[in-house]
Write a protein that holds these residues in place. Structure first.
Motif, mmCIF file in Angstrom:
data_model
loop_
_atom_site.group_PDB
_atom_site.id
_atom_site.type_symbol
_atom_site.label_atom_id
_atom_site.label_comp_id
_atom_site.label_asym_id
_atom_site.label_seq_id
_atom_site.Cartn_x
_atom_site.Cartn_y
_atom_site.Cartn_z
ATOM 1 N N PRO A 133 0.822 -1.209 0.000
ATOM 2 C CA PRO A 133 0.000 0.000 0.000
ATOM 3 C C PRO A 133 0.854 1.258 0.000
ATOM 4 C CG PRO A 133 -0.797 -1.532 1.645
ATOM 5 C CD PRO A 133 0.460 -2.116 1.100
ATOM 6 N N LEU A 134 0.409 2.256 -0.754
ATOM 7 C CA LEU A 134 1.137 3.509 -0.844
ATOM 8 C C LEU A 134 1.271 4.180 0.520
ATOM 9 C CD1 LEU A 134 2.421 5.764 -2.479
ATOM 10 C CD2 LEU A 134 0.153 6.663 -2.892
ATOM 11 N N LEU A 135 0.209 4.134 1.295
ATOM 12 C CA LEU A 135 0.244 4.800 2.595
ATOM 13 C C LEU A 135 1.357 4.225 3.470
ATOM 14 C CD1 LEU A 135 -1.138 6.890 4.338
ATOM 15 C CD2 LEU A 135 -2.620 5.105 5.228
ATOM 16 N N LEU A 136 1.492 2.900 3.395
ATOM 17 C CA LEU A 136 2.551 2.233 4.155
ATOM 18 C C LEU A 136 3.920 2.712 3.682
ATOM 19 C CD1 LEU A 136 3.633 0.073 6.040
ATOM 20 C CD2 LEU A 136 2.990 -1.646 4.386
ATOM 21 N N GLN A 137 4.054 2.877 2.372
ATOM 22 C CA GLN A 137 5.348 3.347 1.858
ATOM 23 C C GLN A 137 5.627 4.771 2.302
ATOM 24 O OE1 GLN A 137 6.290 2.411 -2.215
ATOM 25 N NE2 GLN A 137 4.780 0.772 -2.273
ATOM 26 N N ILE A 138 4.574 5.596 2.284
ATOM 27 C CA ILE A 138 4.762 6.973 2.754
ATOM 28 C C ILE A 138 5.210 6.960 4.212
ATOM 29 C CG2 ILE A 138 3.585 9.138 3.288
ATOM 30 C CD1 ILE A 138 1.790 8.636 0.898
ATOM 31 N N PHE A 139 4.537 6.186 5.038
ATOM 32 C CA PHE A 139 4.914 6.078 6.452
ATOM 33 C C PHE A 139 6.353 5.607 6.592
ATOM 34 C CE2 PHE A 139 0.490 5.469 8.562
ATOM 35 C CZ PHE A 139 0.244 6.801 8.338
ATOM 36 N N PHE A 140 6.701 4.602 5.799
ATOM 37 C CA PHE A 140 8.043 4.054 5.880
ATOM 38 C C PHE A 140 9.078 5.148 5.637
ATOM 39 C CE2 PHE A 140 11.751 2.123 3.813
ATOM 40 C CZ PHE A 140 12.127 1.236 4.799
ATOM 41 N N TRP A 141 8.917 5.888 4.555
ATOM 42 C CA TRP A 141 9.906 6.925 4.254
ATOM 43 C C TRP A 141 9.889 8.023 5.300
ATOM 44 C CZ3 TRP A 141 13.448 5.332 1.240
ATOM 45 C CH2 TRP A 141 13.153 4.469 0.185
ATOM 46 N N TYR A 142 8.700 8.366 5.762
ATOM 47 C CA TYR A 142 8.599 9.511 6.663
ATOM 48 C C TYR A 142 9.026 9.163 8.084
ATOM 49 C CZ TYR A 142 6.736 13.699 8.845
ATOM 50 O OH TYR A 142 6.608 14.874 9.536
ATOM 51 N N PHE A 143 8.434 8.087 8.615
ATOM 52 C CA PHE A 143 8.686 7.780 10.026
ATOM 53 C C PHE A 143 9.925 6.924 10.250
ATOM 54 C CE2 PHE A 143 4.003 8.510 10.292
ATOM 55 C CZ PHE A 143 4.073 9.609 11.107
ATOM 56 N N ALA A 144 10.271 6.083 9.246
ATOM 57 C CA ALA A 144 11.402 5.182 9.487
ATOM 58 C C ALA A 144 12.698 5.695 8.873
ATOM 59 C CB ALA A 144 11.082 3.789 8.951
ATOM 60 N N VAL A 145 12.648 6.259 7.678
ATOM 61 C CA VAL A 145 13.888 6.647 7.023
ATOM 62 C C VAL A 145 14.235 8.107 7.293
ATOM 63 C CG1 VAL A 145 15.081 6.866 4.829
ATOM 64 C CG2 VAL A 145 13.563 4.918 5.243
ATOM 65 N N LEU A 146 13.334 9.027 6.919
ATOM 66 C CA LEU A 146 13.678 10.439 7.081
ATOM 67 C C LEU A 146 13.774 10.830 8.557
ATOM 68 C CD1 LEU A 146 11.783 12.239 4.203
ATOM 69 C CD2 LEU A 146 14.030 11.189 4.253
ATOM 70 N N ALA A 147 13.013 10.131 9.396
ATOM 71 C CA ALA A 147 13.079 10.457 10.824
ATOM 72 C C ALA A 147 14.396 10.006 11.436
ATOM 73 C CB ALA A 147 11.910 9.815 11.563
ATOM 74 N N ALA A 148 15.121 9.140 10.716
ATOM 75 C CA ALA A 148 16.400 8.669 11.238
ATOM 76 C C ALA A 148 17.562 9.570 10.817
ATOM 77 C CB ALA A 148 16.641 7.232 10.774
ATOM 78 N N LEU A 149 17.254 10.608 10.049
ATOM 79 C CA LEU A 149 18.319 11.527 9.637
ATOM 80 C C LEU A 149 18.813 12.322 10.849
ATOM 81 C CD1 LEU A 149 16.873 12.857 6.282
ATOM 82 C CD2 LEU A 149 18.890 11.423 6.585
ATOM 83 N N PRO A 150 20.043 12.828 10.756
ATOM 84 C CA PRO A 150 20.606 13.537 11.917
ATOM 85 C C PRO A 150 19.956 14.898 12.142
ATOM 86 C CG PRO A 150 22.082 13.661 10.054
ATOM 87 C CD PRO A 150 20.987 12.728 9.654
ATOM 88 N N HIS A 151 20.189 15.458 13.316
ATOM 89 C CA HIS A 151 19.705 16.801 13.631
ATOM 90 C C HIS A 151 20.469 17.819 12.790
ATOM 91 C CE1 HIS A 151 16.935 16.011 16.880
ATOM 92 N NE2 HIS A 151 17.709 14.976 17.175
ATOM 93 N N PRO A 152 19.907 19.031 12.652
ATOM 94 C CA PRO A 152 20.544 20.034 11.792
ATOM 95 C C PRO A 152 22.028 20.240 12.078
ATOM 96 C CG PRO A 152 18.392 20.796 12.467
ATOM 97 C CD PRO A 152 18.623 19.470 13.160
ATOM 98 N N ARG A 153 22.413 20.153 13.348
ATOM 99 C CA ARG A 153 23.815 20.411 13.663
ATOM 100 C C ARG A 153 24.746 19.342 13.119
ATOM 101 N NH1 ARG A 153 24.938 24.449 16.837
ATOM 102 N NH2 ARG A 153 23.220 25.516 17.898
ATOM 103 N N GLN A 154 24.196 18.110 12.969
ATOM 104 C CA GLN A 154 25.038 17.037 12.419
ATOM 105 C C GLN A 154 24.652 16.705 10.978
ATOM 106 O OE1 GLN A 154 23.471 15.913 15.713
ATOM 107 N NE2 GLN A 154 25.119 17.167 16.567
ATOM 108 N N SER A 155 24.157 17.700 10.232
ATOM 109 C CA SER A 155 23.664 17.457 8.875
ATOM 110 C C SER A 155 24.676 16.746 8.003
ATOM 111 C CB SER A 155 23.353 18.788 8.192
ATOM 112 O OG SER A 155 22.369 19.466 8.875
ATOM 113 N N TYR A 156 24.151 15.926 7.082
ATOM 114 C CA TYR A 156 25.001 15.494 5.972
ATOM 115 C C TYR A 156 25.166 16.716 5.098
ATOM 116 C CZ TYR A 156 23.632 10.754 7.297
ATOM 117 O OH TYR A 156 23.418 9.609 7.969
#
Lengths: 365, 275, 408
Positions: free
Chosen positions: C149-172
């Protein structure tokens, strides 16, 4: 003389290059320098990603435990899934009544198996049961309050059970409406034709989410004050209205494939419009549209996950809710992977089935 | 004069007022004339397909209609069955006038059997079910009676052993014979054939024609649109030649084939017979 | 004579009621009148039901004290929106939120369509590649993402992947220009200054001239068998030269507004908020999987004989593809492709689940909750999607008719 010249040539083995692993590799993998480069790149990528993934998914994973603390962060925390599996499947259904959803699942499995295996007898009756009696039986089985079964209110339903229920109910109930709309859209009567066309195009033109919003917010406004629907029923009505439009288009495709001669033949035999439709045209058309119907069912099955926006707890919503449990923080990847896996199994299985049917249809004609 | 008599009068070809004695004669004539077509006109949009057709068919008469393609011959017999609507003129079948009244359309369709060029068997039903469908649902016969009748007719078209197969498993000739049997099961007063052999391979044409000849010999009223001139010679009481939506000529077969009157008929026969 | 009609008429002598019933029966039996009666009945039913629903709604609205009409559109909205393409703040009206929502929906749809098309065509072609591994991989991609389901994919990217990115101070970070962190993706914003517009226009002129040259070259090539010599170089020179000269002559300067870390977040530059990023990723991948199937089916629909015929005429594989296969495949591809585009636009409404401020989120969500005017708000929201769908299918019909005409 001629006999001598005409020596039959015996079949020989092909030269080594044309068959075998090397030939296959040359033909299918290392096609030219560019192909070879691409392959090496892909293989390198796979080596980089696959082993760590397997390590994380299986080897280092924690399978059981009572909270996130039981998991070491080296591997996946499947304890989250195993500990909450009951909830993912049955929602908030009381655990002493689990046999009822289980019976429902078993019934479904038997019916699906019966209908999809080729050589089983009494297909017509089983199909009739699945489409007409099964929904009623399932409702009473799950809701209870009859034959001494305890009442289980719909707000306690959830998880995979709810996902399946929504999809099945939406599907089965939209079939008759879809057929009527399709017949209406092909009718000679301009008013009926345009009404059906307008209905179909309206629902096909808007996203399901707005339909669900409409069903949950506007439906209560449309009804007299004393009538009240529970949330599940509202979602169902929304889904059925929406799905009927899609079903109508699938059925219309089937109707269009029936040659004009069939209509003329039943006309000339003196059968009425409805007799002809029910006994001649629809049985043929429905056989043609089964793959299309399965495909819309897959779409609907995936779309049922949207009910979370109106506060129902289907499989995805209940996992999403579980992720916010303070005991189980930090398991979102595991949760989504599990949900994705369950959805994928169902959808992939059905799409393979519909592809097989389509091939059979093509061969049959 | 009562309304019933008025109605009757409209249906008879000879409509001059007569004393009561001759009404009886009119009645017999009406019965003798199974199909009466008067001043029939039909248009497809601007295209005038049928032009002032007058045609009477007596009970038991066999008529073959021929003519170049696009001459309106198929349209004519499809009008008799109300598969096509006509705009002007009257069609009366066995005393029932073809009007907008659905009851009359039903009655006529029950009395008129039709065999199509493309067979139009119902592919999802067995041969037997194809034959019993209409008797059960339109004639309201019991399944047992309908099946008995169907088997009789299937025997007459010489394929009783195929009864439980599906149309797709039969050859074209066999399918067309089933289609004939299916129509016969409704006990029609008249059979219409719309180019019944045109979609068949040459070796199968004969088996279908044999069945049709047999049917003719048993006294069935038949109207056939066909290019089988041999069939016309053996069976027809009258051959009708149509062109550009009109009946150009009609005559008994010997006369029609041996000395056709109009030039167009001669030309057509020249093309059909010498190939 | 067995005439049922005559018989029934004869019986009418028994009374006016029977006479009436009989005439109704006769009307019902008339093939040209029965459809009219049926349609009239249907219209009556629909109108009656509509009236009933409207009546109920009016009553309900009254008892709940909800106002009706579209006056609310001019009231002050009083809530902020994460991302807006036009000027917007709390003091703007609900009407403005409607516009902001539509624009955000269109933004994500257009971006999604672009990326999904590119990825989808790549995957579709890869699926048919003679390279076994490539074909396998792309079919794994297609089958995986199509069936989740698309909704599941959206959740995956938003809550699991993008939410795991570092805080602004440790940006890539890539240099001092590109930053990727929890708050989004930040990149420099080109600032238009005087003279730059001239450069911009000269770019357009250059491309136009180059295209004209290419057209001339091809035409001459086809007519005389020999094209303008050195045409490709000339084209390159035009495209590079004209803007460069204009730049130099006008003395224009181009500056970038760089994103900079201030406090806990970046300021300046342009940014893609994570909601948009997750939505875009999911929509792109999900739709690309479907587009890949469409493309595959289109290419497979071109008969093998066509390729063989082209090859036997001596056309090289590249020319075969561009002159024979693709033009035929496009006819099969375009209708389902537009369908996928429409699906993408409709699916973008799932944005509301992660809080991307699209039409459904800001209008059918926040605005509805604040005003309570469900009927108007949902009707307007549906009307927007309906307008998009119907206008695209109208265009599609015109296209199909043209294609059908060409084939005759």
């Amino acid at each position: 003389m001629i006999e001598q010249e005409l020596k039959m040539i015996p079949a020989r083995e092909p030269p080594k290059m044309a068959v075998g692993t090397i030939a296959w590799l040359r033909g299918n993998l290392f096609t030219g320098p560019l192909g070879t480069a691409a392959i090496l790149l892909i293989i390198y990528g796979l080596i980089l990603t696959v082993p760590p993934l397997v390590q994380w998914l299986f080897l280092d994973a924690t399978w059981f435990g009572a909270s996130s603390e039981a998991c070491d962060r080296e591997g996946a925390c499947w304890a989250f899934i195993t500990a909450r599996l009951d909830q993912f499947i049955y929602g908030f259904y009381p655990s002493e009544e689990y046999w009822r959803p289980n019976l429902f699942f078993a019934q479904l499995a038997v019916l699906v198996g019966w209908l999809s295996i080729k050589s089983t007898p009494w297909k017509k009756w089983v199909l009739g049961y699945s489409l007409v009696i099964m929904p009623v039986v399932s409702w009473f089985l799950l809701y209870g309050d009859i034959f001494g079964l305890a009442k289980v209110d719909t707000h306690q339903w959830g998880g995979l059970m709810l996902t399946l229920l929504l999809a099945l109910c939406g599907m089965i109930a939209s079939l008759p409406f879809g057929v009527l709309l399709a017949l209406g859209r092909r009718s000679d009567m301009p008013v009926i034709r345009s009404l059906c066309t307008a209905y179909i195009e309206l629902w096909r033109g808007v996203p399901l989410i707005t339909v669900l919003f409409m069903a949950s917010v506007m439906l209560p406004l449309f009804m007299p004050v004393e009538v009240s629907f529970d949330k599940l029923l509202r979602a169902m009505i929304g889904i059925i209205m929406f799905q009927s439009a899609y079903m109508a288009e699938v059925v219309r495709g089937g109707l269009q494939a029936i040659p004009k001669g069939q209509f003329e033949a039943f006309d000339s035999l003196g059968l009425s419009y409805w007799q002809g439709m029910i006994m001649i045209v629809l049985p043929q058309a429905m056989r043609l549209v089964i793959p299309g119907v399965v495909n819309t069912f897959i779409a609907l099955f995936k779309d049922t996950s949207l009910v979370l926006v109106i506060g129902l707890f289907d499989l995805l919503a209940i996992i999403q809710a579980g992720l916010n449990d303070p005991k189980w923080l930090g398991n979102s990847i595991e949760g989504y992977l599990f949900a994705g896996f369950v959805f994928w199994i169902f959808c992939f299985g059905m799409s393979k089935y519909s592809q097989r049917l389509e091939q059979q249809l093509h061969q049959g004609h | 004069m009562s309304e019933a008599e008025l109605q009757q009068k409209a249906t008879t070809a000879d409509s001059a007022a007569k004393p009561t004695v001759s009404i009886e004669r009119e009645l017999t004539q009406a019965q003798a004339n199974l199909i009466e077509i008067n001043g029939l006109n039909k248009w497809y949009g601007q295209f005038h397909v049928l032009r002032d057709i007058d045609l009477n068919v007596r009970k038991g008469e066999k008529i073959v209609i021929c003519g170049p393609s696009g001459s309106g011959k198929s349209t004519l017999i499809r009008c008799i069955n109300c598969l096509e609507e006509h705009q002007q003129g009257s069609i009366v079948v066995d005393g029932t006038r073809l009007t907008n009244d659905l009851k009359n359309i039903e009655t006529i369709r029950r009395e008129v059997g039709m065999v199509f060029q493309q067979f139009n068997l119902f592919p999802h039903l067995t041969i037997l079910e194809n034959c019993t469908l209409a008797p059960i649902w339109v004639r309201k016969q019991s399944r047992k009676d309908a099946e008995k009748l169907a088997m009789e007719y299937l025997e007459r078209v010489r394929i009783p052993d195929q009864a439980l197969k599906y149309p797709g498993q039969l050859s074209g000739g066999q399918q067309q014979r089933v289609a004939i049997a299916r129509s016969l099961c409704m006990n029609p007063e008249v059979m219409l054939f719309d180019e019944p052999t045109s979609a068949l391979d040459p070796e199968m044409i004969k088996e279908v024609l044999d069945v049709m000849i047999e049917l003719a010999q048993e006294g069935m009223t038949m109207i056939c649109v066909t290019h089988e001139m041999g069939f016309a010679r053996t069976v027809a009481d009258r051959v009708i030649f149509m062109d550009e939506g009109q009946i150009i000529e009609q005559a008994p077969p010997e006369e029609f084939f041996n000395n056709p009157r109009s030039e167009r008929t001669q030309k057509f026969l020249g093309q059909v017979l010498n190939h | 004579m067995s005439d049922p009609e005559g018989a029934s008429i004869n019986n009418t002598s028994s009374g006016p009621v029977n006479r009436l019933l009989n005439s109704i029966l006769l009307l019902w039996r008339d093939a040209s009148i029965r459809p009219l009666i049926m349609q009239a009945v249907v219209v009556l039913l629909v109108v009656a039901m509509g009236a009933w629903v409207i009546n109920n709604t009016m009553n309900n609205l009254e008892t709940r004290g909800i106002s009706t009409g579209f006056d609310f559109l001019s009231q002050e909205a009083g809530f902020g929106i994460l991302q807006s393409l036009v000027e917007y703040d709390e003091s703007h009206s609900y009407g403005r939120t409607f516009t902001v929502g539509i624009l955000n929906t269109l933004l994500v749809s257009v971006l999604g369509i672009f990326f999904a098309t590119v990825l989808g065509f790549l995957m579709g072609v890869a699926r048919l590649s003679p390279n076994w591994l490539l074909a396998r991989l792309s079919s794994v991609f297609i089958e995986t993402f199509r069936n989740i389901p698309l909704l599941l994919q959206i959740f995956f990217w938003y809550f699991a992947v993008l939410a795991a990115l570092p805080h602004p101070r440790q940006s890539y970070a890539l240099g001092d220009a590109l930053f990727l962190n929890l708050r989004g993706f930040f990149f420099p914003k080109p600032v238009m200054e005087q003279g730059l517009s001239a450069v911009f226009i000269s770019c357009l002129v250059a491309v136009g001239l180059a295209l004209f040259l290419r057209y001339k070259h091809r035409k001459q090539r086809v007519e005389t068998g020999k094209g303008i010599s050195g045409a490709p170089y000339l084209m390159a020179a035009l495209i590079v030269g004209i803007p460069a000269i204009t730049w130099w002559l006008s003395g224009a300067t181009m500056t970038f507004d760089m994103p900079e870390l201030k406090g806990f977040n970046f300021r300046g530059g342009l940014s893609i908020i994570p909601e948009l990023g997750a939505l875009l990723l999911a929509l792109t991948i999900y739709t690309a999987a479907f587009i890949a199937e469409v493309v595959r089916a289109g290419i497979e629909s071109v008969q093998k004989g066509q390729k063989e015929a082209a090859a036997s005429l001596g056309l090289k594989p590249g020319k075969t593809l561009s002159l024979v296969v693709i033009p035929q495949a496009m006819k099969v591809i375009v209708p389902p492709l537009t369908n996928q585009y429409l699906n993408l636009a409709k699916n973008s409404s799932l944005a509301t689940a992660i809080g991307y401020p699209d039409l459904v989120n800001v209008f059918a969500g926040t605005t509805l909750n604040q005003t309570g005017q469900a009927v108007e708000v949902i009707a307007m929201t549906m009307a927007v999607y309906l307008t998009i769908s119907l206008s695209v299918s109208l265009l599609m019909n015109i296209y199909n008719k043209r294609v059908a005409l060409i084939e005759r």
